[in-house]
Motif scaffolding. Structure first.
Motif, PDB file in Angstrom:
ATOM      1  N   ASP A  76       0.839  -1.195   0.000  1.00  0.00           N
ATOM      2  CA  ASP A  76       0.000   0.000   0.000  1.00  0.00           C
ATOM      3  C   ASP A  76       0.876   1.246   0.000  1.00  0.00           C
ATOM      4  O   ASP A  76       1.056   1.904   1.023  1.00  0.00           O
ATOM      5  N   GLY A  77       1.420   1.574  -1.164  1.00  0.00           N
ATOM      6  CA  GLY A  77       2.287   2.739  -1.298  1.00  0.00           C
ATOM      7  C   GLY A  77       1.907   3.562  -2.510  1.00  0.00           C
ATOM      8  O   GLY A  77       0.814   3.423  -3.071  1.00  0.00           O
ATOM      9  N   ALA A  78       2.825   4.411  -2.947  1.00  0.00           N
ATOM     10  CA  ALA A  78       2.564   5.315  -4.075  1.00  0.00           C
ATOM     11  C   ALA A  78       2.391   4.552  -5.382  1.00  0.00           C
ATOM     12  O   ALA A  78       1.552   4.903  -6.214  1.00  0.00           O
ATOM     13  N   VAL A  79       3.169   3.477  -5.577  1.00  0.00           N
ATOM     14  CA  VAL A  79       3.061   2.708  -6.824  1.00  0.00           C
ATOM     15  C   VAL A  79       1.695   2.046  -6.911  1.00  0.00           C
ATOM     16  O   VAL A  79       1.056   2.043  -7.963  1.00  0.00           O
ATOM     17  N   ARG A  80       1.223   1.503  -5.792  1.00  0.00           N
ATOM     18  CA  ARG A  80      -0.096   0.851  -5.818  1.00  0.00           C
ATOM     19  C   ARG A  80      -1.204   1.866  -6.077  1.00  0.00           C
ATOM     20  O   ARG A  80      -2.155   1.594  -6.812  1.00  0.00           O
ATOM     21  N   ALA A  81      -1.090   3.033  -5.496  1.00  0.00           N
ATOM     22  CA  ALA A  81      -2.104   4.068  -5.719  1.00  0.00           C
ATOM     23  C   ALA A  81      -2.135   4.484  -7.189  1.00  0.00           C
ATOM     24  O   ALA A  81      -3.210   4.628  -7.777  1.00  0.00           O
ATOM     25  N   ALA A  82      -0.961   4.644  -7.800  1.00  0.00           N
ATOM     26  CA  ALA A  82      -0.907   5.008  -9.216  1.00  0.00           C
ATOM     27  C   ALA A  82      -1.451   3.878 -10.080  1.00  0.00           C
ATOM     28  O   ALA A  82      -2.158   4.102 -11.067  1.00  0.00           O
ATOM     29  N   TRP A  83      -1.145   2.636  -9.709  1.00  0.00           N
ATOM     30  CA  TRP A  83      -1.636   1.480 -10.469  1.00  0.00           C
ATOM     31  C   TRP A  83      -3.157   1.395 -10.375  1.00  0.00           C
ATOM     32  O   TRP A  83      -3.835   1.164 -11.363  1.00  0.00           O
ATOM     33  N   ARG A  84      -3.704   1.629  -9.168  1.00  0.00           N
ATOM     34  CA  ARG A  84      -5.162   1.610  -9.002  1.00  0.00           C
ATOM     35  C   ARG A  84      -5.827   2.697  -9.831  1.00  0.00           C
ATOM     36  O   ARG A  84      -6.874   2.481 -10.433  1.00  0.00           O
ATOM     37  N   ASP A  85      -5.206   3.876  -9.877  1.00  0.00           N
ATOM     38  CA  ASP A  85      -5.766   4.968 -10.682  1.00  0.00           C
ATOM     39  C   ASP A  85      -5.753   4.619 -12.165  1.00  0.00           C
ATOM     40  O   ASP A  85      -6.697   4.917 -12.893  1.00  0.00           O
ATOM     41  N   ASP A  86      -4.674   3.972 -12.624  1.00  0.00           N
ATOM     42  CA  ASP A  86      -4.593   3.568 -14.034  1.00  0.00           C
ATOM     43  C   ASP A  86      -5.654   2.535 -14.374  1.00  0.00           C
ATOM     44  O   ASP A  86      -6.284   2.584 -15.423  1.00  0.00           O
ATOM     45  N   VAL A  87      -5.855   1.587 -13.481  1.00  0.00           N
ATOM     46  CA  VAL A  87      -6.851   0.540 -13.725  1.00  0.00           C
ATOM     47  C   VAL A  87      -8.254   1.143 -13.736  1.00  0.00           C
ATOM     48  O   VAL A  87      -9.082   0.805 -14.579  1.00  0.00           O
ATOM     49  N   ALA A  88      -8.527   2.063 -12.812  1.00  0.00           N
ATOM     50  CA  ALA A  88      -9.852   2.681 -12.739  1.00  0.00           C
ATOM     51  C   ALA A  88     -10.124   3.563 -13.954  1.00  0.00           C
ATOM     52  O   ALA A  88     -11.267   3.669 -14.409  1.00  0.00           O
ATOM     53  N   ALA A  89      -9.080   4.196 -14.501  1.00  0.00           N
ATOM     54  CA  ALA A  89      -9.259   5.105 -15.638  1.00  0.00           C
ATOM     55  C   ALA A  89      -9.335   4.372 -16.974  1.00  0.00           C
ATOM     56  O   ALA A  89      -9.780   4.943 -17.965  1.00  0.00           O
ATOM     57  N   ALA A  90      -8.920   3.128 -17.002  1.00  0.00           N
ATOM     58  CA  ALA A  90      -8.928   2.369 -18.261  1.00  0.00           C
ATOM     59  C   ALA A  90     -10.366   2.100 -18.690  1.00  0.00           C
ATOM     60  O   ALA A  90     -11.212   1.739 -17.872  1.00  0.00           O
ATOM     61  N   PRO A  91     -10.663   2.283 -19.972  1.00  0.00           N
ATOM     62  CA  PRO A  91     -12.033   1.996 -20.428  1.00  0.00           C
ATOM     63  C   PRO A  91     -12.307   0.495 -20.409  1.00  0.00           C
ATOM     64  O   PRO A  91     -11.418  -0.321 -20.624  1.00  0.00           O
ATOM     65  N   ALA A  92     -13.542   0.172 -20.113  1.00  0.00           N
ATOM     66  CA  ALA A  92     -13.936  -1.240 -20.097  1.00  0.00           C
ATOM     67  C   ALA A  92     -13.950  -1.764 -21.529  1.00  0.00           C
ATOM     68  O   ALA A  92     -14.366  -1.064 -22.457  1.00  0.00           O
ATOM     69  N   PRO A  93     -13.489  -2.971 -21.730  1.00  0.00           N
ATOM     70  CA  PRO A  93     -13.512  -3.521 -23.090  1.00  0.00           C
ATOM     71  C   PRO A  93     -14.946  -3.709 -23.574  1.00  0.00           C
ATOM     72  O   PRO A  93     -15.832  -4.090 -22.805  1.00  0.00           O
ATOM     73  N   ALA A  94     -15.158  -3.404 -24.829  1.00  0.00           N
ATOM     74  CA  ALA A  94     -16.492  -3.549 -25.411  1.00  0.00           C
ATOM     75  C   ALA A  94     -16.800  -5.030 -25.612  1.00  0.00           C
ATOM     76  O   ALA A  94     -15.945  -5.806 -26.014  1.00  0.00           O
ATOM     77  N   ALA A  95     -18.014  -5.404 -25.318  1.00  0.00           N
ATOM     78  CA  ALA A  95     -18.426  -6.789 -25.498  1.00  0.00           C
ATOM     79  C   ALA A  95     -18.581  -7.080 -26.986  1.00  0.00           C
ATOM     80  O   ALA A  95     -19.208  -6.318 -27.722  1.00  0.00           O
ATOM     81  N   GLN A  96     -17.982  -8.141 -27.429  1.00  0.00           N
ATOM     82  CA  GLN A  96     -18.073  -8.547 -28.824  1.00  0.00           C
ATOM     83  C   GLN A  96     -19.198  -9.574 -28.967  1.00  0.00           C
ATOM     84  O   GLN A  96     -19.194 -10.588 -28.277  1.00  0.00           O
TER      85      GLN A  96
END
Length: 103
Positions: free
Chosen positions: A33-53
């Motif tokens: 639980d540090g700065a790298v994890r916080a940045a990683w969580r932000d990147d994952v949350a900001a990533a668009p959900a893949p469109a269902a094919q």
């Protein structure tokens, strides 16, 4: 990253670590639980959900083939196979079948 490496792994000079040690410790930083994890969580949350094919059916030319046509043995063929040396009679229940022929 440098701060997390210092806090969690006690590494003050990143350049002094061998590459394999650096990479293995770097990969573990997102688990702490540090700065790298916080940045990683932000990147994952900001990533668009893949469109269902939608699934589509294969064209008729690409349909998998059906089961092969099998011609069953006749009674005469089965009787001949039971008498042959290669096939021989099937062993009955609780009977041992010879695996190796000596002679």
């Amino acid at each position: 990253m440098a701060s997390d490496m210092s806090v969690f792994h006690g590494v003050d000079r990143l350049g002094a670590l061998p590459a394999d040690v650096f990479v293995s410790r770097l990969q573990r930083l997102r688990m702490y639980d540090g700065a790298v994890r916080a940045a990683w969580r932000d990147d994952v949350a900001a990533a668009p959900a893949p469109a269902a094919q939608p699934r589509r059916a294969l064209p008729a030319a690409q349909e998998p083939p059906g089961p092969p046509e099998v011609t069953p043995y006749t009674g005469e063929q089965l009787a001949a196979m039971a008498q042959s040396v290669e096939w021989g009679p099937n062993p009955g229940l609780n009977q041992l079948a010879p695996m190796i022929e000596y002679g």
